[in-house]
Design an enzyme around this catalytic site. Sequence first.
Site, PDB file in Angstrom:
ATOM      1  N   GLU A 100      -2.537  -8.982   2.890  1.00  0.00           N
ATOM      2  CA  GLU A 100      -2.954  -9.520   4.195  1.00  0.00           C
ATOM      3  C   GLU A 100      -4.457  -9.409   4.417  1.00  0.00           C
ATOM      4  O   GLU A 100      -4.989 -10.018   5.356  1.00  0.00           O
ATOM      5  CB  GLU A 100      -2.189  -8.822   5.326  1.00  0.00           C
ATOM      6  CG  GLU A 100      -2.664  -7.437   5.709  1.00  0.00           C
ATOM      7  CD  GLU A 100      -2.222  -6.313   4.784  1.00  0.00           C
ATOM      8  OE1 GLU A 100      -2.505  -5.146   5.105  1.00  0.00           O
ATOM      9  OE2 GLU A 100      -1.593  -6.599   3.735  1.00  0.00           O
ATOM     10  N   CYS A 125       0.835  -1.201   0.000  1.00  0.00           N
ATOM     11  CA  CYS A 125       0.000   0.000   0.000  1.00  0.00           C
ATOM     12  C   CYS A 125       0.875   1.258   0.000  1.00  0.00           C
ATOM     13  O   CYS A 125       1.607   1.498  -0.949  1.00  0.00           O
ATOM     14  CB  CYS A 125      -0.987  -0.031   1.170  1.00  0.00           C
ATOM     15  SG  CYS A 125      -2.320   1.178   1.000  1.00  0.00           S
ATOM     16  N   HIS A 178      -3.752  -4.717  -0.447  1.00  0.00           N
ATOM     17  CA  HIS A 178      -3.320  -5.329   0.814  1.00  0.00           C
ATOM     18  C   HIS A 178      -3.393  -6.854   0.701  1.00  0.00           C
ATOM     19  O   HIS A 178      -4.487  -7.419   0.847  1.00  0.00           O
ATOM     20  CB  HIS A 178      -4.221  -4.869   1.964  1.00  0.00           C
ATOM     21  CG  HIS A 178      -4.000  -3.460   2.391  1.00  0.00           C
ATOM     22  ND1 HIS A 178      -3.082  -3.107   3.358  1.00  0.00           N
ATOM     23  CD2 HIS A 178      -4.570  -2.308   1.972  1.00  0.00           C
ATOM     24  CE1 HIS A 178      -3.104  -1.795   3.525  1.00  0.00           C
ATOM     25  NE2 HIS A 178      -4.000  -1.289   2.695  1.00  0.00           N
TER      26      HIS A 178
END
Length: 205
Positions: A185, A79, A183
């Site tokens: 994750e 990001c 992202h």
Amino acid sequence: MLAIIDYGAGNLRSVQKACEYVGATAEITSDKNKILAADHVILPGVGAFGDCMSSIKERDLDACIKEVIANKVPFLGICLGLQLLFEKSQESPNSEGLGIFKGEIVKIPDNPELKIPHMGWNSVTFPKTSPLFEEIDEGSFVYFVHSFYMEPEDSSIISATCNYSKELPVALSADNVHATQFHPEKSGKVGLRILKNFVDLGGVK
């Protein structure tokens, strides 16, 4: 050991947990010696470009990051961690980025039919082969939260794009440096596979 650089940004624990899930020993740290000794390094990012660069410089981590990259250690920006790799950003015109890549971070064009920030799931396509996206299908969906995107001088580093207001470059790969605007994750099984691909570069234990 995989080092997740802590310069005061949020959301580091979720990155750590995802990396641990795919088999890495991951540590959140601002210790330069630990970062330089790591097998892999992740630069996450949440917040404004200028504020984050100030925090990095206050901790003397800018030189550390450049040394990690020069040492050919596998490196992943996430990001804002992608945006910081460039020279400058329209978000913070008076702040210099890390300057790993030539180019600028610019605002997503206004579109009356779309909301900015770009927040949510979007599909990605891959203009070139990258080890980060091994076994990831074209058109896979990943999770975004951003208002700005990269415009690199060298378009050959772009490894993924998505369509939001226009075709946006949203990932890069160049030698040992990889970065995603989205992202991993927060991107479910696809994101975990991307992190696993990163962890497998050189074999984090």
